[in-house]
Design an enzyme around this catalytic site. Sequence first.
Site, PDB file in Angstrom:
ATOM      1  N   CYS A 137       0.813  -1.221   0.000  1.00 55.62           N
ATOM      2  CA  CYS A 137       0.000   0.000   0.000  1.00 55.62           C
ATOM      3  C   CYS A 137       0.848   1.273   0.000  1.00 55.62           C
ATOM      4  CB  CYS A 137      -0.964  -0.010   1.179  1.00 55.62           C
ATOM      5  SG  CYS A 137      -2.040  -1.442   1.146  1.00 55.62           S
ATOM      6  N   HIS A 277      -3.428   7.146   2.842  1.00 53.45           N
ATOM      7  CA  HIS A 277      -3.832   5.842   2.313  1.00 53.45           C
ATOM      8  C   HIS A 277      -5.212   5.488   2.865  1.00 53.45           C
ATOM      9  CE1 HIS A 277      -4.080   1.757   1.237  1.00 53.45           C
ATOM     10  NE2 HIS A 277      -3.760   1.265   2.417  1.00 53.45           N
ATOM     11  N   ASN A 307     -10.091  -0.259   0.322  1.00 49.27           N
ATOM     12  CA  ASN A 307      -8.630  -0.176   0.282  1.00 49.27           C
ATOM     13  C   ASN A 307      -8.145  -0.703  -1.076  1.00 49.27           C
ATOM     14  OD1 ASN A 307      -5.879  -0.538   0.597  1.00 49.27           O
ATOM     15  ND2 ASN A 307      -6.031  -1.407   2.649  1.00 49.27           N
TER      16      ASN A 307
HETATM   17  O1  UT7 Z   1      -3.666  -1.266   3.734  1.00 52.31           O
HETATM   18  C1  UT7 Z   1      -2.848  -1.955   4.587  1.00 52.31           C
HETATM   19  C2  UT7 Z   1      -3.056  -1.579   5.970  1.00 52.31           C
HETATM   20  N1  UT7 Z   1      -4.257  -2.169   6.491  1.00 52.31           N
HETATM   21  C3  UT7 Z   1      -4.904  -1.553   7.460  1.00 52.31           C
HETATM   22  O2  UT7 Z   1      -4.538  -0.490   7.835  1.00 52.31           O
HETATM   23  C4  UT7 Z   1      -6.068  -2.247   8.133  1.00 52.31           C
HETATM   24  C5  UT7 Z   1      -5.932  -2.108   9.627  1.00 52.31           C
HETATM   25  N2  UT7 Z   1      -6.946  -2.770  10.399  1.00 52.31           N
HETATM   26  C6  UT7 Z   1      -8.261  -2.450  10.375  1.00 52.31           C
HETATM   27  O3  UT7 Z   1      -8.670  -1.602   9.625  1.00 52.31           O
HETATM   28  C7  UT7 Z   1      -9.185  -3.093  11.371  1.00 52.31           C
HETATM   29  O4  UT7 Z   1      -8.426  -3.745  12.367  1.00 52.31           O
HETATM   30  C8  UT7 Z   1     -10.151  -4.106  10.723  1.00 52.31           C
HETATM   31  C9  UT7 Z   1     -11.172  -3.376   9.861  1.00 52.31           C
HETATM   32  C10 UT7 Z   1      -9.396  -5.106   9.884  1.00 52.31           C
HETATM   33  C11 UT7 Z   1     -10.897  -4.843  11.820  1.00 52.31           C
HETATM   34  O5  UT7 Z   1     -11.581  -3.919  12.670  1.00 52.31           O
HETATM   35  P1  UT7 Z   1     -11.521  -4.062  14.247  1.00 52.31           P
HETATM   36  O6  UT7 Z   1     -12.345  -3.002  14.809  1.00 52.31           O
HETATM   37  O7  UT7 Z   1     -10.065  -4.112  14.613  1.00 52.31           O
HETATM   38  O8  UT7 Z   1     -12.250  -5.432  14.496  1.00 52.31           O
HETATM   39  P2  UT7 Z   1     -11.660  -6.798  15.070  1.00 52.31           P
HETATM   40  O9  UT7 Z   1     -10.730  -7.422  14.084  1.00 52.31           O
HETATM   41  O10 UT7 Z   1     -11.180  -6.559  16.456  1.00 52.31           O
HETATM   42  O11 UT7 Z   1     -12.993  -7.680  15.109  1.00 52.31           O
HETATM   43  C12 UT7 Z   1     -14.061  -7.420  16.039  1.00 52.31           C
HETATM   44  C13 UT7 Z   1     -15.150  -8.461  15.799  1.00 52.31           C
HETATM   45  C14 UT7 Z   1     -14.608  -9.876  15.714  1.00 52.31           C
HETATM   46  O12 UT7 Z   1     -15.488 -10.748  16.380  1.00 52.31           O
HETATM   47  P3  UT7 Z   1     -15.169 -11.258  17.854  1.00 52.31           P
HETATM   48  O13 UT7 Z   1     -13.834 -11.963  17.785  1.00 52.31           O
HETATM   49  O14 UT7 Z   1     -15.111 -10.022  18.712  1.00 52.31           O
HETATM   50  O15 UT7 Z   1     -16.307 -12.177  18.146  1.00 52.31           O
HETATM   51  C15 UT7 Z   1     -14.631 -10.162  14.225  1.00 52.31           C
HETATM   52  O16 UT7 Z   1     -14.731 -11.545  13.919  1.00 52.31           O
HETATM   53  O17 UT7 Z   1     -15.829  -8.213  14.555  1.00 52.31           O
HETATM   54  C16 UT7 Z   1     -15.880  -9.434  13.796  1.00 52.31           C
HETATM   55  N3  UT7 Z   1     -15.890  -9.125  12.356  1.00 52.31           N
HETATM   56  C17 UT7 Z   1     -17.024  -8.968  11.635  1.00 52.31           C
HETATM   57  N4  UT7 Z   1     -18.320  -9.014  11.962  1.00 52.31           N
HETATM   58  C18 UT7 Z   1     -19.231  -8.806  10.988  1.00 52.31           C
HETATM   59  C19 UT7 Z   1     -14.813  -8.970  11.549  1.00 52.31           C
HETATM   60  N5  UT7 Z   1     -15.230  -8.694  10.289  1.00 52.31           N
HETATM   61  C20 UT7 Z   1     -16.599  -8.691  10.320  1.00 52.31           C
HETATM   62  C21 UT7 Z   1     -17.592  -8.482   9.329  1.00 52.31           C
HETATM   63  N6  UT7 Z   1     -18.880  -8.530   9.703  1.00 52.31           N
HETATM   64  N7  UT7 Z   1     -17.276  -8.213   8.048  1.00 52.31           N
END
Ligand code: UT7
Length: 350
Positions: A137, A277, A307
Amino acid sequence: MDEAISSAAKIPRLSSTITRRTCSLMGVQIVGTGSYVPSNVVTNLQLQDQCPGCDPDWIEQRTGIRERRIAGPDESTCDLSVAAAQKAMAQAGVYAKDVDLLVVGTFTPDYHCPSTACLVQDRLTLDAPAFDISAACSGFMYAVTTAAQYVATGNSKLALVIGADCNSRIVNQTDRTIAPLFGDGAGAVLLAPGTMEQGFKSYQLAADGSGCAMLDRPAGGAKRPVDVAALEAGEHFLRMDGRNVFKWAVRTVAESIEVVLESAQMTIHDISLLVLHQANQRIIDAVATKLGISPDRIFNNVHKYGNTSAASIPLVLDEANSLGMIERGDTILMCGFGAGLTWGTSLFVW
Ligand code: UT7
């Protein structure tokens, strides 16, 4: 066990502070911008059908993404690149014969060999050296600053720089934790010699490979060619430790911006346009808070495209330019970050 698999367990020794090294490169101007996204729009609601457990509201609330563009079966990174480049050339009023350098930032090349840049060079019939830069990225930031070196030294009179990715080809479309985040697209700029007041007033390119396992695609390279076991384990897909990448990104982006501002003896209030980004609206908002500015000051389109990796920054830049938001003499802040880990931050005087 194979090292590529065990690398997932590798503990990143991410440094607590980022490098303070910066560079400057004046005498370069952007004379044209262009972008292209596939026509196929996939909304959060549509994604729900193909991706089990994917909640459309969750996606919008946690990322700001409402829809993304997905390439058709006959479209590839090269096709997106060519379309974006043609728009940039039309906007600049230049012809293919005038371009003497081509650099493509991508981590989803059409082939491992040859480079996507060579395919684009052929399609556009350029008489120019052509090469890819792989910095995920941060690919556009690495590509544009590399091409600028040729222009500033007089070794290129018109350089075409493209950031393009077909992320849908490397993302598991049935994995709700990653599929909603990514989209496909391409952006292009043309660089030409400028005045000594134009160019990169300050920029920083950096890498921290100790965080490589936080965002990787373990199978498909020389270390671990794709075999049946890799396919069954889904190791040919992109993997991300989202939570830790999020925290790393907010801290690194804010610090890197502060470093380049300080080296240019400027403040955030001197910046006309902020282009970060487009990974997650929450990352952008958190960076704005750290910098002490309103999130509205940052121009975004993550809600439309998700993204798009190396395409992300030139897509925003072209949209802002097309809307007439950029004037000669404006200082534009651009910052890319992603797998590697890599980042690139610049203050560009238009
Ligand atoms: O371009 C390269 C750089 N990339 C980035 O900068 C991305 C950086 N990371 C992020 O943007 C975020 O960490 C994510 C969008 C990937 C994830 O968001 P988050 O707020 O950190 O959520 P999380 O991974 O802590 O997940 C929270 C919950 C989980 O469930 P449990 O374990 O709490 O039961 C996930 O399984 O949300 C769940 N979850 C979803 N639920 C419904 C994850 N994706 C989904 C979804 N729909 N699509």
